[in-house]
Write an enzyme that holds these catalytic residues in place. Sequence first.
Site, PDB file in Angstrom:
ATOM      1  N   LYS A 166      -3.507  -3.390  10.313  1.00 26.40           N
ATOM      2  CA  LYS A 166      -2.788  -2.134  10.041  1.00 26.40           C
ATOM      3  C   LYS A 166      -2.734  -1.966   8.526  1.00 26.40           C
ATOM      4  O   LYS A 166      -1.934  -2.603   7.844  1.00 26.40           O
ATOM      5  CB  LYS A 166      -1.376  -2.226  10.618  1.00 26.40           C
ATOM      6  CG  LYS A 166      -0.708  -0.886  10.958  1.00 26.40           C
ATOM      7  CD  LYS A 166      -0.503   0.057   9.813  1.00 26.40           C
ATOM      8  CE  LYS A 166       0.725  -0.244   8.989  1.00 26.40           C
ATOM      9  NZ  LYS A 166       0.845   0.681   7.831  1.00 26.40           N
ATOM     10  N   GLY A 217       2.978  -7.659   1.523  1.00 23.91           N
ATOM     11  CA  GLY A 217       3.654  -6.441   1.085  1.00 23.91           C
ATOM     12  C   GLY A 217       4.947  -6.813   0.392  1.00 23.91           C
ATOM     13  O   GLY A 217       5.096  -7.932  -0.112  1.00 23.91           O
ATOM     14  N   SER A 218       5.894  -5.893   0.398  1.00 25.02           N
ATOM     15  CA  SER A 218       7.123  -6.120  -0.370  1.00 25.02           C
ATOM     16  C   SER A 218       8.065  -7.101   0.341  1.00 25.02           C
ATOM     17  O   SER A 218       8.012  -7.260   1.572  1.00 25.02           O
ATOM     18  CB  SER A 218       7.838  -4.795  -0.591  1.00 25.02           C
ATOM     19  OG  SER A 218       8.239  -4.272   0.654  1.00 25.02           O
ATOM     20  N   THR A 219       8.939  -7.706  -0.435  1.00 26.32           N
ATOM     21  CA  THR A 219       9.925  -8.641   0.121  1.00 26.32           C
ATOM     22  C   THR A 219      10.850  -7.918   1.104  1.00 26.32           C
ATOM     23  O   THR A 219      11.194  -8.452   2.159  1.00 26.32           O
ATOM     24  CB  THR A 219      10.725  -9.288  -1.025  1.00 26.32           C
ATOM     25  OG1 THR A 219       9.797 -10.033  -1.830  1.00 26.32           O
ATOM     26  CG2 THR A 219      11.799 -10.237  -0.511  1.00 26.32           C
ATOM     27  N   THR A 221      10.195  -5.330   3.059  1.00 30.25           N
ATOM     28  CA  THR A 221       9.538  -5.155   4.366  1.00 30.25           C
ATOM     29  C   THR A 221       9.386  -6.509   5.060  1.00 30.25           C
ATOM     30  O   THR A 221       9.540  -6.609   6.280  1.00 30.25           O
ATOM     31  CB  THR A 221       8.161  -4.473   4.190  1.00 30.25           C
ATOM     32  OG1 THR A 221       8.341  -3.261   3.474  1.00 30.25           O
ATOM     33  CG2 THR A 221       7.517  -4.172   5.521  1.00 30.25           C
ATOM     34  N   GLY A 222       9.112  -7.551   4.287  1.00 27.11           N
ATOM     35  CA  GLY A 222       8.998  -8.893   4.864  1.00 27.11           C
ATOM     36  C   GLY A 222      10.266  -9.287   5.607  1.00 27.11           C
ATOM     37  O   GLY A 222      10.218  -9.840   6.710  1.00 27.11           O
ATOM     38  N   GLU A 239       3.277 -12.990   2.636  1.00 26.14           N
ATOM     39  CA  GLU A 239       2.930 -12.955   1.205  1.00 26.14           C
ATOM     40  C   GLU A 239       3.662 -11.762   0.625  1.00 26.14           C
ATOM     41  O   GLU A 239       3.241 -10.616   0.809  1.00 26.14           O
ATOM     42  CB  GLU A 239       1.412 -12.802   1.021  1.00 26.14           C
ATOM     43  CG  GLU A 239       0.589 -13.983   1.523  1.00 26.14           C
ATOM     44  CD  GLU A 239       0.690 -15.208   0.626  1.00 26.14           C
ATOM     45  OE1 GLU A 239       1.383 -15.159  -0.414  1.00 26.14           O
ATOM     46  OE2 GLU A 239       0.082 -16.229   0.978  1.00 26.14           O
ATOM     47  N   CYS A 273       0.149  -8.525  -7.054  1.00 27.19           N
ATOM     48  CA  CYS A 273       1.319  -9.342  -6.695  1.00 27.19           C
ATOM     49  C   CYS A 273       1.494 -10.492  -7.679  1.00 27.19           C
ATOM     50  O   CYS A 273       2.578 -10.707  -8.204  1.00 27.19           O
ATOM     51  CB  CYS A 273       1.168  -9.872  -5.283  1.00 27.19           C
ATOM     52  SG  CYS A 273      -0.403 -10.682  -4.993  1.00 27.19           S
ATOM     53  N   GLU A 371      10.569  -6.150 -10.066  1.00 28.70           N
ATOM     54  CA  GLU A 371       9.099  -6.131 -10.045  1.00 28.70           C
ATOM     55  C   GLU A 371       8.622  -4.730 -10.421  1.00 28.70           C
ATOM     56  O   GLU A 371       8.791  -3.796  -9.652  1.00 28.70           O
ATOM     57  CB  GLU A 371       8.614  -6.494  -8.630  1.00 28.70           C
ATOM     58  CG  GLU A 371       7.111  -6.564  -8.513  1.00 28.70           C
ATOM     59  CD  GLU A 371       6.632  -6.749  -7.058  1.00 28.70           C
ATOM     60  OE1 GLU A 371       7.255  -6.214  -6.135  1.00 28.70           O
ATOM     61  OE2 GLU A 371       5.606  -7.428  -6.889  1.00 28.70           O
TER      62      GLU A 371
HETATM   63  P1  NAD Z   1       5.265  -2.337   1.572  1.00 27.23           P
HETATM   64  O1  NAD Z   1       6.083  -3.497   2.010  1.00 27.23           O
HETATM   65  O2  NAD Z   1       5.935  -1.056   1.279  1.00 27.23           O
HETATM   66  O3  NAD Z   1       4.174  -1.985   2.684  1.00 27.23           O
HETATM   67  C1  NAD Z   1       3.243  -2.932   3.141  1.00 27.23           C
HETATM   68  C2  NAD Z   1       2.800  -2.578   4.551  1.00 27.23           C
HETATM   69  O4  NAD Z   1       3.875  -2.719   5.463  1.00 27.23           O
HETATM   70  C3  NAD Z   1       2.282  -1.156   4.731  1.00 27.23           C
HETATM   71  O5  NAD Z   1       1.112  -1.227   5.548  1.00 27.23           O
HETATM   72  C4  NAD Z   1       3.416  -0.474   5.466  1.00 27.23           C
HETATM   73  O6  NAD Z   1       2.992   0.599   6.272  1.00 27.23           O
HETATM   74  C5  NAD Z   1       3.956  -1.593   6.303  1.00 27.23           C
HETATM   75  N1  NAD Z   1       5.354  -1.478   6.735  1.00 27.23           N
HETATM   76  C6  NAD Z   1       6.386  -0.874   6.077  1.00 27.23           C
HETATM   77  N2  NAD Z   1       7.547  -1.068   6.753  1.00 27.23           N
HETATM   78  C7  NAD Z   1       7.228  -1.820   7.852  1.00 27.23           C
HETATM   79  C8  NAD Z   1       7.998  -2.388   8.902  1.00 27.23           C
HETATM   80  N3  NAD Z   1       9.331  -2.208   8.986  1.00 27.23           N
HETATM   81  N4  NAD Z   1       7.361  -3.134   9.852  1.00 27.23           N
HETATM   82  C9  NAD Z   1       6.033  -3.335   9.763  1.00 27.23           C
HETATM   83  N5  NAD Z   1       5.256  -2.833   8.788  1.00 27.23           N
HETATM   84  C10 NAD Z   1       5.852  -2.089   7.845  1.00 27.23           C
HETATM   85  O7  NAD Z   1       4.424  -2.878   0.335  1.00 27.23           O
HETATM   86  P2  NAD Z   1       3.441  -2.053  -0.631  1.00 27.23           P
HETATM   87  O8  NAD Z   1       4.268  -1.155  -1.494  1.00 27.23           O
HETATM   88  O9  NAD Z   1       2.331  -1.461   0.168  1.00 27.23           O
HETATM   89  O10 NAD Z   1       2.807  -3.224  -1.518  1.00 27.23           O
HETATM   90  C11 NAD Z   1       3.334  -3.650  -2.734  1.00 27.23           C
HETATM   91  C12 NAD Z   1       4.108  -4.943  -2.535  1.00 27.23           C
HETATM   92  O11 NAD Z   1       3.254  -5.926  -1.946  1.00 27.23           O
HETATM   93  C13 NAD Z   1       4.581  -5.550  -3.832  1.00 27.23           C
HETATM   94  O12 NAD Z   1       5.906  -6.036  -3.665  1.00 27.23           O
HETATM   95  C14 NAD Z   1       3.634  -6.720  -4.043  1.00 27.23           C
HETATM   96  O13 NAD Z   1       4.141  -7.768  -4.840  1.00 27.23           O
HETATM   97  C15 NAD Z   1       3.382  -7.155  -2.653  1.00 27.23           C
HETATM   98  N6  NAD Z   1       2.128  -7.926  -2.556  1.00 27.23           N
HETATM   99  C16 NAD Z   1       2.207  -9.281  -2.340  1.00 27.23           C
HETATM  100  C17 NAD Z   1       1.036 -10.039  -2.292  1.00 27.23           C
HETATM  101  C18 NAD Z   1       1.075 -11.528  -2.073  1.00 27.23           C
HETATM  102  O14 NAD Z   1       0.017 -12.127  -1.844  1.00 27.23           O
HETATM  103  N7  NAD Z   1       2.225 -12.162  -2.123  1.00 27.23           N
HETATM  104  C19 NAD Z   1      -0.196  -9.410  -2.476  1.00 27.23           C
HETATM  105  C20 NAD Z   1      -0.233  -8.032  -2.697  1.00 27.23           C
HETATM  106  C21 NAD Z   1       0.941  -7.298  -2.718  1.00 27.23           C
END
Ligand code: NAD
Length: 465
Positions: A166, A217-219, A221-222, A239, A273, A371
């Site tokens: 996704k 993705g972001s902390t 959302t994690g 991650e 990231c 960040e």
């Molecule tokens: P984000 O968390 O906003 O979105 C990431 C993904 O999650 C998207 O595909 C989004 O549609 C999906 N999503 C959003 N809410 C969701 C939910 N409740 N359940 C399931 N999926 C959901 O992150 P972003 O803005 O796309 O990316 C930037 C962030 O990612 C930064 O914080 C960056 O540090 C982090 N990042 C981390 C790494 C790593 O390896 N640690 C690598 C790249 C980016």
Amino acid sequence: MFAKADDLVMVIQPETGGTEIKDPATGETVGRAPEHARAHLDSAVDAARAAQPGWDALGHAERSSYLNRAAQAVEDNAEALAELLSREQGKPLNGPNARFEVGACAAWLRTTASFELEPEVVADGAELHYRPFGVVGAIGPWNWPMMISVWQLAPSLRMGNTVVLKPSEYTPLSVLALAHVLNTALPDDVLHVVSGGREIGEALVAHPHIDKLMFTGSTETGKAIIRSSADTVKRLTLELGGNDAGIVLPDIDPASIAEDLFWGAFINTGQTCAALKRLYVHETVYDDVVEALAGLAAAMPMGVGLDESNVLGPVQNKAQYDIVTELVQAAKDDGARIVVGGNPVEDQPGYFYPTTLVADIDDKNPLVAREQFGPVLPIIKYSSVDEAVAMANGLDVGLGASVWSSDQEKAHSVAVRLQAGTVWINKHGAVDPRIPFGGAKQSGYGLEFGVEGLKHLGQPQVISH
Ligand code: NAD
């Protein structure tokens, strides 16, 4: 073979409807992305589930050979993929950007294919095996959409899982195109993509037939994913966000490290990231480091990605642009010194934020503590190494960190004190498909890359007799 990005867009976009995706550098339409509904997700998961036993039965050698063929398919279509990535994500073709990212996709596939994974004898008569989970769900961000998808899918497939990806709603075309190219080399149904926003992501996380979830993705959302995966006790690799510190010790020669420092911070226009996001410099070399970085920052061309001369691009989306603007404003309000940049041109097409260095800034300022994920680097002065280590460890995230010194031993003694999943010495953010990578603290858990990363895509199973 696809010669141009538009040829790829033609095969992946829906015949009608979908969401228009715009180039963040120009505002022009790149294509339309499908908005998949729950029924589409269910049929993708069902198909992946049906294909999994046959894929598993092929064994490691045969699956590795498929991964190598998939890498070849990426290389055969590299220019079209890089052009699409540049137009959708904004990153320039050149520099550590679009062509580099497509090249990394092939490199990760090939290296992941090359790993040895034999059962381990852990005691007399007891062997530890790794078995595929089944169907892996993979959710990705918009900053390195193709490369991160490969980081997720290559070890998943190699282990014998099938995959449903996704992508981020900001960069779906890049991932749909990449998957289309990979699927020209892979058997049917081992790799699916569902396109859409947060809702379809939530449905994927909660899906009872997704056996393991890879999330980058972001902390924030994690944390939501940890909660919503509880009912299915889903295995997670997370991650998440970072705010990487770099510590420059007093013994360095500023001119000789400036370029590596610059790219450690500004790779992908700072939207990485594990990029350097706060730089702590000893007071005796502070002015020289700031000056050396300022020279580079002023000279690096930023602009539309398809222009071959550019190495820095726009911020990918308006929401992120607003965060960067707000954080630099917070630094200005606090009396920090803008060395270069800091004044975006209003009323221009594209989300261009100028390369910005901020000096004489307090460690507690939001530009340091949050960040910022854009082309900005705050540079903080310190007088004792203990103070620098305390500031570097002062946040609740810990993805990467770096120490810069002409004395390896001294750098090492500082590195072991830093709370981060990776600490680089005299470089920052250099990832490698053979070397495990993962976050400390709220930057996530689980490992990617290398044989250790591969094991995270398998269910450990002990066979004891
Ligand atoms: P984000 O968390 O906003 O979105 C990431 C993904 O999650 C998207 O595909 C989004 O549609 C999906 N999503 C959003 N809410 C969701 C939910 N409740 N359940 C399931 N999926 C959901 O992150 P972003 O803005 O796309 O990316 C930037 C962030 O990612 C930064 O914080 C960056 O540090 C982090 N990042 C981390 C790494 C790593 O390896 N640690 C690598 C790249 C980016």
